[in-house]
Design a protein around this motif. Structure first.
Motif: not given
Length: 133
Positions: A99, A105, A109-110, A112-115, A122-123, A129, A132
């Motif tokens: 990472y 993460i 993993g990032e 696959n999680n959309g981050t 990211s959000d 992440e 959260p």
């Protein structure tokens, strides 16, 4: 009989490896059998196949793998779930680091999680992440 680290033809390649990869001792360490820009000696030193442009078959050729400091014999050098090609060409992450952004993460993993693997939050919610809101 070929033994140990013997280099009977003095070409910079150990006889055992030269025979294993080429079938005999007729090749020279300075040659480039697969035309990828890396000499046979360099390829053998990196444990990659001197007759293959992309030893591990991940789509990232051995020259690019060595430039990225990744392992040309393993599709996913750091074991994070993304191939070295995807890390270098798509995600722009380091194929030797699990990472990058400090959120614990993995790059895989990032993705696959959309981050985003390069940004801990990211959000943009004020939390990374891994922790959260």
């Amino acid at each position: 009989m070929i033994i140990g680290d013997q280099d009977s033809d003095d070409d910079g390649m150990v006889d055992v490896l030269e025979t294993e990869d080429f079938g005999d001792l007729s090749k020279c360490g300075g040659n480039d059998e697969d035309g990828d820009g890396l000499s046979n000696f360099v390829k053998l030193h990196c444990n990659s196949e001197p007759t293959k442009v992309d030893t591990d078959g991940d789509g990232l050729d051995d020259v690019a793998e060595i430039q990225a400091d990744s392992n040309p014999t393993v599709e996913d050098t750091d074991g994070d779930g993304l191939t070295d090609l995807r890390e270098v060409a798509t995600q722009l992450t380091n194929p030797r680091l699990v990472y990058t952004d400090g959120d614990s993460i993995s790059h895989g993993g990032e993705v696959n999680n959309g981050t985003g693997p390069l940004v801990a939050d990211s959000d943009v919610d004020g939390f990374d992440e891994f922790h959260p809101a």
